[in-house]
Write a protein that holds these residues in place. Structure first.
Motif, PDB file in Angstrom:
ATOM      1  N   GLU A 238      -0.956   2.563   7.870  1.00  0.00           N
ATOM      2  CA  GLU A 238      -2.291   3.041   7.457  1.00  0.00           C
ATOM      3  C   GLU A 238      -2.225   4.497   7.010  1.00  0.00           C
ATOM      4  OE1 GLU A 238      -2.572  -0.519   9.649  1.00  0.00           O
ATOM      5  OE2 GLU A 238      -1.663   1.370  10.310  1.00  0.00           O
ATOM      6  N   PHE A 239      -1.506   5.326   7.780  1.00  0.00           N
ATOM      7  CA  PHE A 239      -1.371   6.747   7.422  1.00  0.00           C
ATOM      8  C   PHE A 239      -0.640   6.888   6.083  1.00  0.00           C
ATOM      9  CE2 PHE A 239       1.179  10.629   7.301  1.00  0.00           C
ATOM     10  CZ  PHE A 239       0.195  11.597   7.454  1.00  0.00           C
ATOM     11  N   LYS A 240       0.487   6.179   5.945  1.00  0.00           N
ATOM     12  CA  LYS A 240       1.270   6.288   4.705  1.00  0.00           C
ATOM     13  C   LYS A 240       0.489   5.758   3.510  1.00  0.00           C
ATOM     14  CE  LYS A 240       5.615   5.959   7.240  1.00  0.00           C
ATOM     15  NZ  LYS A 240       6.684   5.059   7.661  1.00  0.00           N
ATOM     16  N   SER A 241      -0.309   4.723   3.764  1.00  0.00           N
ATOM     17  CA  SER A 241      -1.148   4.161   2.706  1.00  0.00           C
ATOM     18  C   SER A 241      -2.165   5.191   2.210  1.00  0.00           C
ATOM     19  CB  SER A 241      -1.856   2.921   3.260  1.00  0.00           C
ATOM     20  OG  SER A 241      -2.943   2.567   2.459  1.00  0.00           O
ATOM     21  N   ALA A 242      -2.744   5.943   3.157  1.00  0.00           N
ATOM     22  CA  ALA A 242      -3.723   6.979   2.779  1.00  0.00           C
ATOM     23  C   ALA A 242      -3.052   8.079   1.963  1.00  0.00           C
ATOM     24  CB  ALA A 242      -4.377   7.564   4.033  1.00  0.00           C
ATOM     25  N   ILE A 243      -1.806   8.440   2.337  1.00  0.00           N
ATOM     26  CA  ILE A 243      -1.073   9.461   1.577  1.00  0.00           C
ATOM     27  C   ILE A 243      -0.755   8.933   0.174  1.00  0.00           C
ATOM     28  CG2 ILE A 243       1.043  10.838   1.441  1.00  0.00           C
ATOM     29  CD1 ILE A 243      -0.931  11.676   3.641  1.00  0.00           C
ATOM     30  N   ALA A 244      -0.324   7.667   0.098  1.00  0.00           N
ATOM     31  CA  ALA A 244      -0.018   7.074  -1.212  1.00  0.00           C
ATOM     32  C   ALA A 244      -1.243   7.121  -2.114  1.00  0.00           C
ATOM     33  CB  ALA A 244       0.469   5.631  -1.042  1.00  0.00           C
TER      34      ALA A 244
ATOM     35  N   CYS B 235       0.815  -1.222   0.000  1.00  0.00           N
ATOM     36  CA  CYS B 235       0.000   0.000   0.000  1.00  0.00           C
ATOM     37  C   CYS B 235       0.847   1.269   0.000  1.00  0.00           C
ATOM     38  CB  CYS B 235      -0.952  -0.001   1.197  1.00  0.00           C
ATOM     39  SG  CYS B 235      -0.086  -0.083   2.776  1.00  0.00           S
ATOM     40  N   GLN B 236       2.176   1.153   0.205  1.00  0.00           N
ATOM     41  CA  GLN B 236       3.065   2.314   0.142  1.00  0.00           C
ATOM     42  C   GLN B 236       3.819   2.379  -1.187  1.00  0.00           C
ATOM     43  OE1 GLN B 236       3.817   2.101   4.918  1.00  0.00           O
ATOM     44  NE2 GLN B 236       5.586   2.676   3.686  1.00  0.00           N
ATOM     45  N   CYS B 237       3.402   1.522  -2.126  1.00  0.00           N
ATOM     46  CA  CYS B 237       4.002   1.526  -3.465  1.00  0.00           C
ATOM     47  C   CYS B 237       3.142   2.359  -4.405  1.00  0.00           C
ATOM     48  CB  CYS B 237       4.077   0.103  -4.013  1.00  0.00           C
ATOM     49  SG  CYS B 237       5.170  -0.988  -3.078  1.00  0.00           S
ATOM     50  N   LEU B 238       3.811   3.024  -5.331  1.00  0.00           N
ATOM     51  CA  LEU B 238       3.123   3.768  -6.391  1.00  0.00           C
ATOM     52  C   LEU B 238       3.706   3.319  -7.722  1.00  0.00           C
ATOM     53  CD1 LEU B 238       3.218   7.156  -4.538  1.00  0.00           C
ATOM     54  CD2 LEU B 238       1.128   6.208  -5.509  1.00  0.00           C
ATOM     55  N   PRO B 239       2.908   3.351  -8.789  1.00  0.00           N
ATOM     56  CA  PRO B 239       3.456   2.937 -10.086  1.00  0.00           C
ATOM     57  C   PRO B 239       4.550   3.890 -10.546  1.00  0.00           C
ATOM     58  CG  PRO B 239       1.225   3.842 -10.324  1.00  0.00           C
ATOM     59  CD  PRO B 239       1.490   3.754  -8.863  1.00  0.00           C
TER      60      PRO B 239
ATOM     61  N   LEU C 188       7.574  11.883   9.306  1.00  0.00           N
ATOM     62  CA  LEU C 188       6.896  10.884   8.474  1.00  0.00           C
ATOM     63  C   LEU C 188       7.274   9.453   8.847  1.00  0.00           C
ATOM     64  CD1 LEU C 188       5.073  10.413   5.980  1.00  0.00           C
ATOM     65  CD2 LEU C 188       7.113  10.682   4.560  1.00  0.00           C
ATOM     66  N   ARG C 189       8.537   9.244   9.167  1.00  0.00           N
ATOM     67  CA  ARG C 189       9.063   7.879   9.216  1.00  0.00           C
ATOM     68  C   ARG C 189       8.329   6.986  10.214  1.00  0.00           C
ATOM     69  NH1 ARG C 189      15.440   6.334  10.041  1.00  0.00           N
ATOM     70  NH2 ARG C 189      15.305   4.210   9.256  1.00  0.00           N
ATOM     71  N   ALA C 190       7.994   7.542  11.381  1.00  0.00           N
ATOM     72  CA  ALA C 190       7.402   6.709  12.438  1.00  0.00           C
ATOM     73  C   ALA C 190       5.880   6.579  12.313  1.00  0.00           C
ATOM     74  CB  ALA C 190       7.758   7.291  13.803  1.00  0.00           C
ATOM     75  N   ARG C 191       5.287   7.248  11.303  1.00  0.00           N
ATOM     76  CA  ARG C 191       3.828   7.160  11.152  1.00  0.00           C
ATOM     77  C   ARG C 191       3.414   5.758  10.720  1.00  0.00           C
ATOM     78  NH1 ARG C 191       1.418  12.338  10.755  1.00  0.00           N
ATOM     79  NH2 ARG C 191      -0.566  11.279  11.097  1.00  0.00           N
ATOM     80  N   SER C 192       2.161   5.425  10.981  1.00  0.00           N
ATOM     81  CA  SER C 192       1.680   4.065  10.712  1.00  0.00           C
ATOM     82  C   SER C 192       1.595   3.770   9.213  1.00  0.00           C
ATOM     83  CB  SER C 192       0.288   3.892  11.322  1.00  0.00           C
ATOM     84  OG  SER C 192      -0.647   4.688  10.611  1.00  0.00           O
TER      85      SER C 192
ATOM     86  N   PHE D  41       5.868  12.438  -0.462  1.00  0.00           N
ATOM     87  CA  PHE D  41       5.043  12.153   0.718  1.00  0.00           C
ATOM     88  C   PHE D  41       5.183  13.283   1.735  1.00  0.00           C
ATOM     89  CE2 PHE D  41       4.644   7.890  -0.913  1.00  0.00           C
ATOM     90  CZ  PHE D  41       3.679   7.219  -0.177  1.00  0.00           C
ATOM     91  N   THR D  42       6.435  13.736   1.963  1.00  0.00           N
ATOM     92  CA  THR D  42       6.695  14.753   2.991  1.00  0.00           C
ATOM     93  C   THR D  42       6.059  16.092   2.621  1.00  0.00           C
ATOM     94  OG1 THR D  42       8.759  13.691   3.650  1.00  0.00           O
ATOM     95  CG2 THR D  42       8.524  16.004   4.212  1.00  0.00           C
ATOM     96  N   VAL D  43       6.282  16.543   1.387  1.00  0.00           N
ATOM     97  CA  VAL D  43       5.743  17.846   0.980  1.00  0.00           C
ATOM     98  C   VAL D  43       4.216  17.794   0.909  1.00  0.00           C
ATOM     99  CG1 VAL D  43       5.691  19.573  -0.874  1.00  0.00           C
ATOM    100  CG2 VAL D  43       7.870  18.554  -0.175  1.00  0.00           C
ATOM    101  N   TRP D  44       3.680  16.677   0.418  1.00  0.00           N
ATOM    102  CA  TRP D  44       2.217  16.585   0.327  1.00  0.00           C
ATOM    103  C   TRP D  44       1.583  16.659   1.718  1.00  0.00           C
ATOM    104  CZ3 TRP D  44      -0.964  17.437  -3.493  1.00  0.00           C
ATOM    105  CH2 TRP D  44      -2.317  17.139  -3.321  1.00  0.00           C
ATOM    106  N   THR D  45       2.117  15.859   2.653  1.00  0.00           N
ATOM    107  CA  THR D  45       1.492  15.835   3.983  1.00  0.00           C
ATOM    108  C   THR D  45       1.660  17.171   4.692  1.00  0.00           C
ATOM    109  OG1 THR D  45       3.483  14.867   4.949  1.00  0.00           O
ATOM    110  CG2 THR D  45       1.731  13.356   4.423  1.00  0.00           C
ATOM    111  N   ASN D  46       2.780  17.837   4.498  1.00  0.00           N
ATOM    112  CA  ASN D  46       3.049  19.047   5.282  1.00  0.00           C
ATOM    113  C   ASN D  46       2.581  20.333   4.622  1.00  0.00           C
ATOM    114  OD1 ASN D  46       4.515  18.208   7.829  1.00  0.00           O
ATOM    115  ND2 ASN D  46       5.571  17.012   6.270  1.00  0.00           N
ATOM    116  N   LEU D  47       2.846  20.483   3.328  1.00  0.00           N
ATOM    117  CA  LEU D  47       2.451  21.717   2.658  1.00  0.00           C
ATOM    118  C   LEU D  47       0.960  21.715   2.309  1.00  0.00           C
ATOM    119  CD1 LEU D  47       3.476  24.411   1.556  1.00  0.00           C
ATOM    120  CD2 LEU D  47       4.086  23.247  -0.575  1.00  0.00           C
ATOM    121  N   PHE D  48       0.464  20.585   1.827  1.00  0.00           N
ATOM    122  CA  PHE D  48      -0.916  20.550   1.331  1.00  0.00           C
ATOM    123  C   PHE D  48      -1.919  20.099   2.387  1.00  0.00           C
ATOM    124  CE2 PHE D  48       1.696  20.652  -2.393  1.00  0.00           C
ATOM    125  CZ  PHE D  48       1.013  21.500  -3.250  1.00  0.00           C
TER     126      PHE D  48
END
Length: 329
Positions: free
Chosen positions: A275-281, A108-112, A269-273, A130-137
C-alpha cells in the motif's frame, strides 16, 4: 498467455563473494491477485543486492530469494484484477526476483516506461526514484530553492538526487571520493561537488552556503558522519538517513538538535507495505513522470544477466558513476 514454465535466474544457494551469483533454472513465478508477470528486459543492480548476497540483508517474509529490486519489461500475464496491463511496457519496484527472465510484481508498483526511454534506462529508475522521492521530498520536505547535501554523489542514489534536484529546483551539493567524480557530478547537474578525501566537507558546506548551512542532508554513510552532518544543517534542518555504510551507531549532540530545532529521520523501503509503495508509485507517476523528458538516468555499465557476478564486482569497486544494469534479453 506466456508459455514458459522455467526460467534462468540468479538465486545464490548460500551467501558469499560475487562468484555465488551463477545462473540457475527456476520455475516462472505465478502472478497472484493484483500482480503482473513481467518478461524482464533489464534489471537494476543496487547496493542492497550486494548486502543480500553477503547474507547481511535477508529478503522480507514472502519475497523471492532471487536477487533484484527493480525491473523493466513487458507484462505477459496477470493475476485477477490486473489483466488490463497485459502487453504494456513497464518498470517496477519489487521486493526481490529481479535478476531473472521473468518477475512477478504488484501491478500498483509498476510505472509506464517513459516515452523515449530504453528498457535499460527504465530499469534504472524504480529503486532510486522511490528511495529519493520518499526520503528527500517526503521525509526531508525538500522544496524549490532548498540547498541539500547528498553523500555518495555519483552512486545510483546520488545521481538520482542530482537529477530530481534539477527537476525540482534544488541546489544539490554532493560529496565524492575523487576529483574525477567531482567533475562527473558537476556535469550531471550538481551545484557543487566536494572531494571528501582532500577537503573537509563540513568546512566546505559552510563556505559554499555562506555559513547558513543546508536545509537537508541525505545520508547513506551513518556512523561518525552523523554528528558532522548535523554541523552542516541550517536551523530547522532535516537529517535523513537511508543507509549506514560506516556503522549503525552514532553519537548525537542533543544540545545542537535542540538549539537549532533539527529533525532526525530516515527510512528503509524494501520492507514497507505494498500500500505504501503503491502510494509512492502514484505520486511519482503524477509529479515526476511527466517531467522525465528533461533528464535521463545515468547508466554506468550494462552486463548480461549471466554476468551478475561481474556487475557486483563493479559495484563493490565503487568506481561506478550512476546505475549498473543487467540485460536479461
Amino acid at each position: 498467455m506466456h508459455a514458459a514454465q522455467r526460467m534462468i535466474a540468479i538465486d545464490p544457494e548460500e551467501p558469499g563473494e560475487p562468484e555465488v551469483l551463477v545462473p540457475v533454472e527456476r520455475p516462472v513465478p505465478e502472478p497472484g491477485p493484483g500482480d503482473v508477470l513481467i518478461k524482464v528486459a533489464a534489471a537494476g543492480v543496487n547496493r542492497p543486492d550486494v548486502m543480500q548476497r553477503l547474507g547481511l540483508y535477508p529478503p522480507p517474509p514472502g519475497a523471492p530469494t532471487v536477487l533484484g529490486l527493480e525491473v523493466a519489461g513487458e507484462v505477459v500475464a496477470a493475476g485477477e484484477g490486473a489483466e488490463d496491463m497485459i502487453g504494456q511496457p513497464v518498470c517496477a519496484l519489487v521486493s526481490g526476483g529481479g535478476y531473472a527472465e521473468y518477475c512477478s510484481a504488484p501491478a500498483c508498483q509498476c510505472l509506464p516506461v517513459p516515452v523515449g526511454f530504453s528498457m535499460v534506462e527504465a530499469a534504472a529508475l524504480p529503486e532510486t526514484f522511490f528511495t529519493v522521492w520518499t526520503n528527500l521530498f517526503q521525509r526531508g520536505q525538500a522544496k524549490p530553492g532548498d540547498t541539500v547535501l547528498v553523500h555518495g554523489g555519483t552512486s545510483g542514489i546520488g545521481t538520482t538526487a542530482i537529477l530530481l534536484g534539477k527537476l525540482f529546483d534544488l541546489e544539490v551539493i554532493v560529496t565524492v571520493g575523487s576529483d574525477g567524480k567531482c567533475a562527473r557530478a558537476l556535469e550531471i547537474g550538481a551545484a557543487h561537488a566536494i572531494n571528501y578525501k582532500s577537503q573537509d566537507f563540513v568546512d566546505e558546506v559552510k563556505r559554499l552556503t555562506g555559513g547558513a548551512g543546508v536545509a537537508i542532508v541525505l545520508d547513506m554513510i551513518g556512523g561518525d558522519y552523523v554528528p558532522r552532518n548535523l554541523q552542516c544543517l541550517a536551523e530547522e534542518g532535516r537529517h535523513v538517513s537511508i543507509a549506514v555504510q560506516r556503522g549503525a551507531k552514532a553519537e548525537i549532540p542533543i544540545w545542537q538538535v535542540m538549539a537549532r530545532r533539527l529533525t532526525l529521520t530516515g527510512s528503509t523501503l524494501r520492507a514497507r507495505s505494498t500500500e505504501f509503495k503503491s502510494a509512492i508509485a502514484a505520486e511519482l507517476r503524477r509529479e515526476v513522470w511527466p517531467k522525465l523528458g528533461g533528464i535521463r538516468p545515468i547508466i554506468d555499465s550494462v552486463f548480461p544477466l549471466g554476468q551478475a557476478a561481474e556487475a557486483h564486482r563493479r559495484m563493490e569497486s565503487s568506481d561506478h558513476v550512476g546505475k549498473i544494469v543487467l540485460d536479461a534479453e
